[in-house]
Design an enzyme around this catalytic site. Structure first.
Site, mmCIF file in Angstrom:
data_model
loop_
_atom_site.group_PDB
_atom_site.id
_atom_site.type_symbol
_atom_site.label_atom_id
_atom_site.label_comp_id
_atom_site.label_asym_id
_atom_site.label_seq_id
_atom_site.Cartn_x
_atom_site.Cartn_y
_atom_site.Cartn_z
ATOM 1 N N LYS A 14 7.703 5.308 -6.214
ATOM 2 C CA LYS A 14 9.173 5.327 -6.246
ATOM 3 C C LYS A 14 9.729 4.603 -7.472
ATOM 4 O O LYS A 14 10.623 5.106 -8.136
ATOM 5 C CB LYS A 14 9.762 4.667 -4.980
ATOM 6 C CG LYS A 14 9.437 5.375 -3.688
ATOM 7 C CD LYS A 14 10.172 4.750 -2.511
ATOM 8 C CE LYS A 14 9.831 3.279 -2.295
ATOM 9 N NZ LYS A 14 8.406 3.053 -1.892
ATOM 10 N N ARG A 89 15.847 1.332 4.285
ATOM 11 C CA ARG A 89 14.506 1.301 4.862
ATOM 12 C C ARG A 89 14.552 1.162 6.380
ATOM 13 O O ARG A 89 13.493 1.181 7.012
ATOM 14 C CB ARG A 89 13.742 0.095 4.315
ATOM 15 C CG ARG A 89 12.979 0.356 3.043
ATOM 16 C CD ARG A 89 12.239 -0.922 2.665
ATOM 17 N NE ARG A 89 11.011 -0.627 1.995
ATOM 18 C CZ ARG A 89 10.792 -0.906 0.698
ATOM 19 N NH1 ARG A 89 11.714 -1.482 -0.027
ATOM 20 N NH2 ARG A 89 9.649 -0.614 0.158
ATOM 21 N N ARG A 128 -2.832 -1.941 -8.864
ATOM 22 C CA ARG A 128 -1.645 -2.625 -9.376
ATOM 23 C C ARG A 128 -1.783 -4.151 -9.229
ATOM 24 O O ARG A 128 -1.336 -4.910 -10.087
ATOM 25 C CB ARG A 128 -0.388 -2.141 -8.639
ATOM 26 C CG ARG A 128 0.898 -2.731 -9.191
ATOM 27 C CD ARG A 128 2.124 -2.081 -8.589
ATOM 28 N NE ARG A 128 2.390 -2.555 -7.241
ATOM 29 C CZ ARG A 128 3.335 -2.053 -6.453
ATOM 30 N NH1 ARG A 128 4.071 -1.048 -6.854
ATOM 31 N NH2 ARG A 128 3.528 -2.538 -5.251
ATOM 32 N N ARG A 134 1.279 -9.003 -8.326
ATOM 33 C CA ARG A 134 2.356 -9.201 -7.358
ATOM 34 C C ARG A 134 1.826 -9.881 -6.112
ATOM 35 O O ARG A 134 0.756 -9.523 -5.603
ATOM 36 C CB ARG A 134 2.946 -7.838 -6.983
ATOM 37 C CG ARG A 134 4.378 -7.676 -7.435
ATOM 38 C CD ARG A 134 4.861 -6.284 -7.190
ATOM 39 N NE ARG A 134 5.038 -5.992 -5.776
ATOM 40 C CZ ARG A 134 5.686 -4.916 -5.339
ATOM 41 N NH1 ARG A 134 6.187 -4.052 -6.196
ATOM 42 N NH2 ARG A 134 5.828 -4.707 -4.048
ATOM 43 N N ARG A 145 2.430 -3.874 4.936
ATOM 44 C CA ARG A 145 3.530 -3.074 4.376
ATOM 45 C C ARG A 145 3.435 -1.618 4.797
ATOM 46 O O ARG A 145 4.446 -0.973 5.069
ATOM 47 C CB ARG A 145 3.552 -3.217 2.843
ATOM 48 C CG ARG A 145 4.179 -4.555 2.416
ATOM 49 C CD ARG A 145 3.732 -4.998 1.046
ATOM 50 N NE ARG A 145 4.031 -4.021 0.028
ATOM 51 C CZ ARG A 145 3.324 -3.889 -1.100
ATOM 52 N NH1 ARG A 145 2.289 -4.658 -1.340
ATOM 53 N NH2 ARG A 145 3.668 -2.992 -1.981
HETATM 54 P P1 ADP Z 1 6.886 -1.473 -2.011
HETATM 55 O O1 ADP Z 1 7.707 -0.263 -1.723
HETATM 56 O O2 ADP Z 1 5.771 -1.188 -2.977
HETATM 57 O O3 ADP Z 1 6.441 -2.204 -0.793
HETATM 58 P P2 ADP Z 1 9.252 -2.906 -2.992
HETATM 59 O O4 ADP Z 1 9.299 -3.540 -4.319
HETATM 60 O O5 ADP Z 1 10.126 -1.727 -2.773
HETATM 61 O O6 ADP Z 1 7.720 -2.540 -2.795
HETATM 62 O O7 ADP Z 1 9.577 -3.981 -1.861
HETATM 63 C C1 ADP Z 1 8.904 -5.212 -1.817
HETATM 64 C C2 ADP Z 1 9.422 -6.081 -0.662
HETATM 65 O O8 ADP Z 1 10.841 -6.338 -0.827
HETATM 66 C C3 ADP Z 1 9.305 -5.481 0.739
HETATM 67 O O9 ADP Z 1 8.028 -5.639 1.297
HETATM 68 C C4 ADP Z 1 10.392 -6.292 1.471
HETATM 69 O O10 ADP Z 1 9.975 -7.580 1.780
HETATM 70 C C5 ADP Z 1 11.506 -6.400 0.441
HETATM 71 N N1 ADP Z 1 12.458 -5.276 0.543
HETATM 72 C C6 ADP Z 1 12.691 -4.324 -0.409
HETATM 73 N N2 ADP Z 1 13.617 -3.453 0.004
HETATM 74 C C7 ADP Z 1 13.991 -3.839 1.260
HETATM 75 C C8 ADP Z 1 14.907 -3.337 2.236
HETATM 76 N N3 ADP Z 1 15.640 -2.226 2.009
HETATM 77 N N4 ADP Z 1 15.033 -4.000 3.400
HETATM 78 C C9 ADP Z 1 14.327 -5.096 3.638
HETATM 79 N N5 ADP Z 1 13.437 -5.619 2.785
HETATM 80 C C10 ADP Z 1 13.259 -5.014 1.602
#
Ligand code: ADP
Length: 191
Positions: A14, A89, A128, A134, A145
């Site tokens: 994404k 989400r 990654r 990260r 996750r």
């Molecule tokens: P990925 O999709 O690879 O898990 P992201 O960078 O999109 O990574 O998200 C990393 C973290 O940020 C998530 O595991 C969560 O803790 C937080 N996060 C991101 N977007 C949201 C959201 N819409 N609602 C709640 N937590 C979020």
């Protein structure tokens, strides 16, 4: 056709595709994960509130996330469009987003789902981890996750499909191929 949401499990690509689509379409890519990580790095109040959730691979509470997105979408660069990466989400976030847009007389144009099978996702995230370091790309947290996505976010696919907004695109292949598929899915009207 520029108010877009990207949906898909961690590792689907994404973030990469959001940036490329942003350049092509001339609207900002807004990544909630990036915003949270920047706040953690800067030690802001928001970062302090979010850090424990990020490190555990859990979702930050809706109340915190919704407010953050509301502020971001109110910035002038998002007035004509945006690509949301990582939001909504949860079902609550879907409702909140709808309210935010309705208040501005706008609505979502399309939701693009990027698909990939679990083995490929784990392979990408593990790779990654060794490149970006990260804190949530460790094996245990990657698994959490994926589970949290399956429980809380995968149901959004059906929800947006019922609304006729969803287009699904295969996330396997070279990055430019996937971008081309996404642009194709934006151009097509048929589901
Ligand atoms: P990925 O999709 O690879 O898990 P992201 O960078 O999109 O990574 O998200 C990393 C973290 O940020 C998530 O595991 C969560 O803790 C937080 N996060 C991101 N977007 C949201 C959201 N819409 N609602 C709640 N937590 C979020």
């Amino acid at each position: 056709m520029t108010r877009l949401v990207l949906l898909g499990p961690p590792g689907a690509g994404k973030g990469t595709q959001a940036k490329l689509l942003s350049e092509r379409l001339g609207v900002p890519a807004i990544s909630t994960g990036d915003i949270f990580r920047a706040n953690v790095a800067q030690g802001t109040e928001l970062g302090v509130a979010a850090k424990e959730y990020l490190d555990a691979g859990k979702y930050v509470p809706d109340s915190v996330t919704n407010e953050m997105v509301r502020d971001r979408l109110a910035q002038p660069d998002a007035a004509e469009g945006f690509i949301l990466d990582g939001y909504p989400r949860t079902a609550d976030q879907v409702r909140e987003l709808e309210d935010m847009l309705a208040a501005a007389g706008a609505k979502l144009d399309r939701v693009l789902e990027i698909t990939a099978d679990t083995d490929e996702l784990v392979r990408r995230l593990t790779r990654r981890a060794s490149i970006e370091g990260r804190s949530d790309d460790t094996e245990d947290v990657i698994r959490t996750r994926q589970e949290v996505y399956a429980e809380q976010t995968a149901p959004l696919v059906a929800l947006y499909s019922e609304r006729g907004l969803l287009r699904s695109v295969d996330g396997l292949g070279e990055v430019p191929e996937v971008t081309a598929r996404l642009l194709g899915a934006l151009a097509s009207d048929a589901g």
